[in-house]
Design a protein around this motif. Structure first.
Motif, PDB file in Angstrom:
ATOM      1  N   VAL A 174       0.867  -1.185   0.000  1.00 21.69           N
ATOM      2  CA  VAL A 174       0.000   0.000   0.000  1.00 21.69           C
ATOM      3  C   VAL A 174       0.896   1.225   0.000  1.00 21.69           C
ATOM      4  CG1 VAL A 174      -1.729   1.322   1.271  1.00 21.69           C
ATOM      5  CG2 VAL A 174      -1.836  -1.178   1.251  1.00 21.69           C
ATOM      6  N   ARG A 175       0.753   2.053  -1.023  1.00 22.42           N
ATOM      7  CA  ARG A 175       1.563   3.268  -1.103  1.00 22.42           C
ATOM      8  C   ARG A 175       1.133   4.211   0.017  1.00 22.42           C
ATOM      9  NH1 ARG A 175       4.450   4.607  -5.205  1.00 22.42           N
ATOM     10  NH2 ARG A 175       3.769   6.782  -5.262  1.00 22.42           N
ATOM     11  N   TYR A 261      -5.914   8.394   7.842  1.00 20.85           N
ATOM     12  CA  TYR A 261      -5.902   7.764   9.156  1.00 20.85           C
ATOM     13  C   TYR A 261      -5.065   8.559  10.162  1.00 20.85           C
ATOM     14  CZ  TYR A 261      -7.212   3.781   6.168  1.00 20.85           C
ATOM     15  OH  TYR A 261      -7.805   2.956   5.249  1.00 20.85           O
ATOM     16  N   PHE A 262      -5.401   8.362  11.423  1.00 21.30           N
ATOM     17  CA  PHE A 262      -4.636   8.953  12.517  1.00 21.30           C
ATOM     18  C   PHE A 262      -4.176   7.847  13.457  1.00 21.30           C
ATOM     19  CE2 PHE A 262      -4.539  10.513  16.930  1.00 21.30           C
ATOM     20  CZ  PHE A 262      -3.589  11.521  16.812  1.00 21.30           C
ATOM     21  N   VAL A 263      -2.897   7.862  13.796  1.00 22.15           N
ATOM     22  CA  VAL A 263      -2.340   6.960  14.802  1.00 22.15           C
ATOM     23  C   VAL A 263      -1.728   7.831  15.895  1.00 22.15           C
ATOM     24  CG1 VAL A 263      -0.595   5.211  15.303  1.00 22.15           C
ATOM     25  CG2 VAL A 263      -1.876   5.102  13.168  1.00 22.15           C
ATOM     26  N   LEU A 286      -3.560   0.110   7.190  1.00 19.05           N
ATOM     27  CA  LEU A 286      -3.181  -0.268   5.829  1.00 19.05           C
ATOM     28  C   LEU A 286      -3.991  -1.462   5.338  1.00 19.05           C
ATOM     29  CD1 LEU A 286       0.701   0.213   5.701  1.00 19.05           C
ATOM     30  CD2 LEU A 286      -1.144   1.870   5.375  1.00 19.05           C
ATOM     31  N   GLU A 287      -4.357  -2.347   6.247  1.00 20.79           N
ATOM     32  CA  GLU A 287      -5.192  -3.487   5.862  1.00 20.79           C
ATOM     33  C   GLU A 287      -6.579  -3.008   5.448  1.00 20.79           C
ATOM     34  OE1 GLU A 287      -5.864  -7.403   4.897  1.00 20.79           O
ATOM     35  OE2 GLU A 287      -3.991  -6.350   5.367  1.00 20.79           O
ATOM     36  N   GLN A 288      -7.073  -1.976   6.104  1.00 21.07           N
ATOM     37  CA  GLN A 288      -8.369  -1.408   5.707  1.00 21.07           C
ATOM     38  C   GLN A 288      -8.306  -0.896   4.273  1.00 21.07           C
ATOM     39  OE1 GLN A 288      -9.820   1.560   8.509  1.00 21.07           O
ATOM     40  NE2 GLN A 288      -9.178   0.303  10.254  1.00 21.07           N
ATOM     41  N   ARG A 293      -9.596  -1.523  -1.512  1.00 23.67           N
ATOM     42  CA  ARG A 293      -9.108  -1.716  -2.875  1.00 23.67           C
ATOM     43  C   ARG A 293      -9.666  -3.006  -3.464  1.00 23.67           C
ATOM     44  NH1 ARG A 293      -2.806  -1.276  -3.215  1.00 23.67           N
ATOM     45  NH2 ARG A 293      -2.938  -3.307  -2.178  1.00 23.67           N
ATOM     46  N   ALA A 294      -9.694  -4.059  -2.654  1.00 23.99           N
ATOM     47  CA  ALA A 294     -10.210  -5.344  -3.134  1.00 23.99           C
ATOM     48  C   ALA A 294     -11.702  -5.255  -3.454  1.00 23.99           C
ATOM     49  CB  ALA A 294      -9.959  -6.421  -2.081  1.00 23.99           C
TER      50      ALA A 294
END
Length: 303
Positions: A174-175, A261-263, A286-288, A293-294
């Motif tokens: 994921v870019r 996103y915020f971390v 990133l999995e989200q 995308r899928a």
């Protein structure tokens, strides 16, 4: 002033004489630092050093911290001796530490040299890899005589990071653009610890090949890189507004896919065991994006 400080330090160190249970460790300048006995009064001169010392099980021995030492919460109750960039030397010496934990690139060299000239033991740290984090906890525990607690924390951190690496290895890249600051706009390269977290999560850091550890950028550079995910950090825990800035660019992939996103920066911008929690969150974000995308690809095929 140095003479007065030296006398004060001499007087306060007399209590360690007579002990023969020496404690030694190699700091991040590659120096052997030895104490005559386990450290009982520790000064930590950066928020990261404070957190790592507590993680090593030595929190009850911390007698001095610097500003922004806010984790764990009990660190807020410890006497402050200025900031990591400007230390109140008289206040520090007055607290009679038998070990000072310095930050390799964060503390003023002249003041640190003064402390060492007074004979005060200084142990420099600055973890730059996942293994460094665990190893630093182990070394601090060695100096404080809290090896069992520190070893457990170090082992748990190593195990957790290894599990994340295994879980996300081979996932579709994921870019990713990690925004470490807003004015000026700043990111990290692949050598930075945060960049290493992005790679751990099978993210592709769009500024990973930059020469500077923390490169300065502008909006045009981000638009040209067109990241699929933007993750904001910052100094405090309320930096979500940084993400709204990018909403003015609806054609940016991260914006069109709602992958802003915020971390919490305290979980990922300090090289401490809490980095595991920050890495878990970043990997989940990133999995989200992968899942979005899928789904988009599936819908396009079915239409």
């Amino acid at each position: 002033m140095r003479g007065a400080l030296g006398l004060a330090f001499l007087l306060m160190t007399l209590h360690v004489q007579g002990h023969d249970h020496s404690r030694c460790a190699v700091d991040d300048w590659g120096r052997d630092v030895c104490l005559p006995a386990s450290a009982q009064r520790i000064a930590t001169l950066s928020p990261g050093a404070t957190e790592l010392t507590y993680a090593a099980g030595a929190g009850e021995h911390v007698v001095a911290v610097v500003s922004y030492s806010d984790y764990p919460p009990e660190a807020k109750n410890v006497a402050s001796v200025g900031s990591h960039t400007r230390i109140d030397l008289e206040a520090l010496v007055g607290l009679a530490p038998d070990l000072v934990i310095g930050w390799v690139t964060g503390n003023p060299a002249e003041q640190m040299e003064t402390l060492e000239a007074l004979g005060m033991p200084v142990f420099y740290i600055e973890p730059r890899t996942f293994e460094d984090v665990a190893y630093t906890v182990e070394r601090l525990a060695r100096l404080a005589g809290t090896e069992p607690a520190g070893q457990q924390v170090a082992n748990d951190f190593r195990k957790g990071m290894a599990e994340l690496a295994s879980r996300y290895s081979g996932r579709a890249p994921v870019r990713t653009f990690y925004q470490v600051w807003d004015q000026p706009l700043m990111s990290v390269n692949d050598e930075h610890l945060i960049g290493q977290v992005v790679q751990l999560c099978s993210g592709e850091n769009v500024f990973g090949d930059q020469q500077r550890l923390v490169p300065r950028l502008d909006d045009e550079a981000v638009l040209a890189a067109n990241p699929e995910a933007i993750i904001a950090g910052g100094m405090g825990e309320e930096s979500r507004h940084w993400l709204t800035h990018w909403e003015q660019y609806p054609h940016l992939a991260a914006v069109s896919d709602d992958s802003l996103y915020f971390v919490p920066p305290s979980l990922i911008q300090r090289p401490t065991p809490r980095l595991l929690e920050g890495a878990q969150l970043l990997c989940e974000k990133l999995e989200q994006t992968r899942q979005k995308r899928a789904r988009a690809f599936s819908m396009n095929r079915s239409s």
